[in-house]
Design a protein around this motif. Structure first.
Motif, PDB file in Angstrom:
ATOM      1  N   GLU A 199      40.557  47.049  42.634  1.00  0.00           N
ATOM      2  CA  GLU A 199      39.176  46.750  43.035  1.00  0.00           C
ATOM      3  C   GLU A 199      38.525  45.795  42.040  1.00  0.00           C
ATOM      4  N   LYS A 200      38.792  45.996  40.749  1.00  0.00           N
ATOM      5  CA  LYS A 200      38.239  45.104  39.721  1.00  0.00           C
ATOM      6  C   LYS A 200      38.840  43.714  39.825  1.00  0.00           C
ATOM      7  N   VAL A 201      40.140  43.624  40.066  1.00  0.00           N
ATOM      8  CA  VAL A 201      40.805  42.325  40.201  1.00  0.00           C
ATOM      9  C   VAL A 201      40.215  41.556  41.386  1.00  0.00           C
ATOM     10  N   ILE A 202      40.033  42.239  42.497  1.00  0.00           N
ATOM     11  CA  ILE A 202      39.455  41.585  43.677  1.00  0.00           C
ATOM     12  C   ILE A 202      38.033  41.106  43.366  1.00  0.00           C
ATOM     13  N   ALA A 203      37.262  41.923  42.674  1.00  0.00           N
ATOM     14  CA  ALA A 203      35.899  41.514  42.298  1.00  0.00           C
ATOM     15  C   ALA A 203      35.938  40.303  41.365  1.00  0.00           C
ATOM     16  N   GLY A 255      36.014  32.711  42.859  1.00  0.00           N
ATOM     17  CA  GLY A 255      36.206  31.931  44.081  1.00  0.00           C
ATOM     18  C   GLY A 255      37.662  31.746  44.455  1.00  0.00           C
ATOM     19  N   THR A 256      38.543  32.632  43.976  1.00  0.00           N
ATOM     20  CA  THR A 256      39.977  32.482  44.244  1.00  0.00           C
ATOM     21  C   THR A 256      40.551  33.579  45.131  1.00  0.00           C
ATOM     22  N   TYR A 257      39.732  34.552  45.535  1.00  0.00           N
ATOM     23  CA  TYR A 257      40.249  35.673  46.323  1.00  0.00           C
ATOM     24  C   TYR A 257      40.408  35.313  47.794  1.00  0.00           C
ATOM     25  N   LYS A 258      41.547  35.736  48.338  1.00  0.00           N
ATOM     26  CA  LYS A 258      41.797  35.695  49.775  1.00  0.00           C
ATOM     27  C   LYS A 258      42.522  36.992  50.126  1.00  0.00           C
ATOM     28  N   PRO A 259      42.202  37.597  51.277  1.00  0.00           N
ATOM     29  CA  PRO A 259      42.867  38.847  51.652  1.00  0.00           C
ATOM     30  C   PRO A 259      44.397  38.707  51.717  1.00  0.00           C
ATOM     31  N   GLU A 260      44.869  37.505  51.952  1.00  0.00           N
ATOM     32  CA  GLU A 260      46.320  37.280  52.017  1.00  0.00           C
ATOM     33  C   GLU A 260      47.005  37.571  50.686  1.00  0.00           C
ATOM     34  N   TYR A 261      46.249  37.619  49.598  1.00  0.00           N
ATOM     35  CA  TYR A 261      46.808  37.876  48.269  1.00  0.00           C
ATOM     36  C   TYR A 261      46.900  39.363  47.939  1.00  0.00           C
ATOM     37  N   ASP A 262      46.460  40.224  48.843  1.00  0.00           N
ATOM     38  CA  ASP A 262      46.383  41.655  48.538  1.00  0.00           C
ATOM     39  C   ASP A 262      47.712  42.266  48.106  1.00  0.00           C
ATOM     40  N   ALA A 263      48.820  41.854  48.700  1.00  0.00           N
ATOM     41  CA  ALA A 263      50.123  42.416  48.311  1.00  0.00           C
ATOM     42  C   ALA A 263      50.448  42.079  46.854  1.00  0.00           C
ATOM     43  N   VAL A 264      50.182  40.843  46.459  1.00  0.00           N
ATOM     44  CA  VAL A 264      50.445  40.428  45.079  1.00  0.00           C
ATOM     45  C   VAL A 264      49.466  41.128  44.132  1.00  0.00           C
ATOM     46  N   ILE A 265      48.225  41.277  44.565  1.00  0.00           N
ATOM     47  CA  ILE A 265      47.215  41.971  43.756  1.00  0.00           C
ATOM     48  C   ILE A 265      47.627  43.424  43.541  1.00  0.00           C
ATOM     49  N   SER A 307      49.284  37.270  36.487  1.00  0.00           N
ATOM     50  CA  SER A 307      47.929  36.784  36.218  1.00  0.00           C
ATOM     51  C   SER A 307      47.859  35.277  36.401  1.00  0.00           C
ATOM     52  N   ASP A 308      48.950  34.572  36.103  1.00  0.00           N
ATOM     53  CA  ASP A 308      49.003  33.136  36.381  1.00  0.00           C
ATOM     54  C   ASP A 308      48.910  32.872  37.876  1.00  0.00           C
ATOM     55  N   ARG A 309      49.697  33.591  38.655  1.00  0.00           N
ATOM     56  CA  ARG A 309      49.714  33.379  40.107  1.00  0.00           C
ATOM     57  C   ARG A 309      48.373  33.684  40.749  1.00  0.00           C
ATOM     58  N   LEU A 310      47.668  34.667  40.190  1.00  0.00           N
ATOM     59  CA  LEU A 310      46.379  35.070  40.745  1.00  0.00           C
ATOM     60  C   LEU A 310      45.205  34.347  40.081  1.00  0.00           C
ATOM     61  N   CYS A 311      45.524  33.421  39.163  1.00  0.00           N
ATOM     62  CA  CYS A 311      44.502  32.627  38.455  1.00  0.00           C
ATOM     63  C   CYS A 311      43.515  33.515  37.712  1.00  0.00           C
ATOM     64  N   ASN A 318      43.711  34.119  34.294  1.00  0.00           N
ATOM     65  CA  ASN A 318      43.640  33.862  32.866  1.00  0.00           C
ATOM     66  C   ASN A 318      43.089  32.449  32.667  1.00  0.00           C
ATOM     67  N   PRO A 319      42.539  32.170  31.501  1.00  0.00           N
ATOM     68  CA  PRO A 319      41.862  30.889  31.288  1.00  0.00           C
ATOM     69  C   PRO A 319      42.743  29.670  31.568  1.00  0.00           C
ATOM     70  N   LYS A 320      44.006  29.739  31.218  1.00  0.00           N
ATOM     71  CA  LYS A 320      44.896  28.590  31.419  1.00  0.00           C
ATOM     72  C   LYS A 320      45.101  28.298  32.903  1.00  0.00           C
ATOM     73  N   SER A 321      45.358  29.338  33.697  1.00  0.00           N
ATOM     74  CA  SER A 321      45.648  29.113  35.110  1.00  0.00           C
ATOM     75  C   SER A 321      44.401  28.797  35.921  1.00  0.00           C
ATOM     76  N   VAL A 322      43.259  29.359  35.544  1.00  0.00           N
ATOM     77  CA  VAL A 322      42.047  29.120  36.335  1.00  0.00           C
ATOM     78  C   VAL A 322      41.569  27.677  36.189  1.00  0.00           C
ATOM     79  N   GLU A 323      41.930  27.015  35.092  1.00  0.00           N
ATOM     80  CA  GLU A 323      41.560  25.606  34.902  1.00  0.00           C
ATOM     81  C   GLU A 323      42.214  24.698  35.924  1.00  0.00           C
ATOM     82  N   THR A 324      43.352  25.112  36.448  1.00  0.00           N
ATOM     83  CA  THR A 324      44.110  24.256  37.360  1.00  0.00           C
ATOM     84  C   THR A 324      43.754  24.453  38.823  1.00  0.00           C
TER      85      THR A 324
END
Length: 125
Positions: A19-23, A29-39, A92-96, A98-104
């Motif tokens: 729930e925290k990760v989704i929030a 601005g990176t959440y999509k329901p399609e990512y729920d399995a990975v989350i 965390s990289d795949r879900l953006c 962390n600071p490094k991945s969210v920059e991209t």
């Protein structure tokens, strides 16, 4: 006596983490329901990491164990923690998350119009 978490507690923690990760992802601005399995996998890894870290703490941070030959080797809990850290970082990289991945990442709200698109918009309005 060392008490370990039951599977139900770890599962509850994973759900709370999810729930925290989704929030967090929604806020970025990176959440999509399609990512729920990975989350879900990422949340489970974090719950397992917290549980393993607690066990490591309860062992008085025993880094090494004795081998049958009389030497020492890295304890199983330390190896588990190292592997979980690597997996958590990869997810965390795949879900953006962390600071490094969210920059991209370019989110829908963060997309900039090209100079041509801006010029055409100004002509239409």
């Amino acid at each position: 006596m060392v008490r370990h978490k039951t599977a139900e507690i770890v599962e509850y923690e994973a759900q709370t983490i999810k729930e925290k990760v989704i929030a967090d992802m929604t806020g970025l601005g990176t959440y999509k329901p399609e990512y729920d399995a990975v989350i879900t996998i990422y949340s489970d890894l974090l719950a397992q990491y917290h549980d393993a870290n607690k066990k490591f703490e309860e062992s008085n941070y025993q880094y090494e164990t004795m081998t049958a030959a009389g030497g020492t080797k890295k304890s199983a809990i330390v190896a588990t923690l190292e592997n979980l850290r690597k997996d958590i970082l990869a997810y965390s990289d795949r879900l953006c998350l962390n600071p490094k991945s969210v920059e991209t990442v370019t989110t829908e709200s963060g997309k900039k119009k090209s100079a041509l698109a801006e010029a055409l918009s100004s002509l239409g309005g």
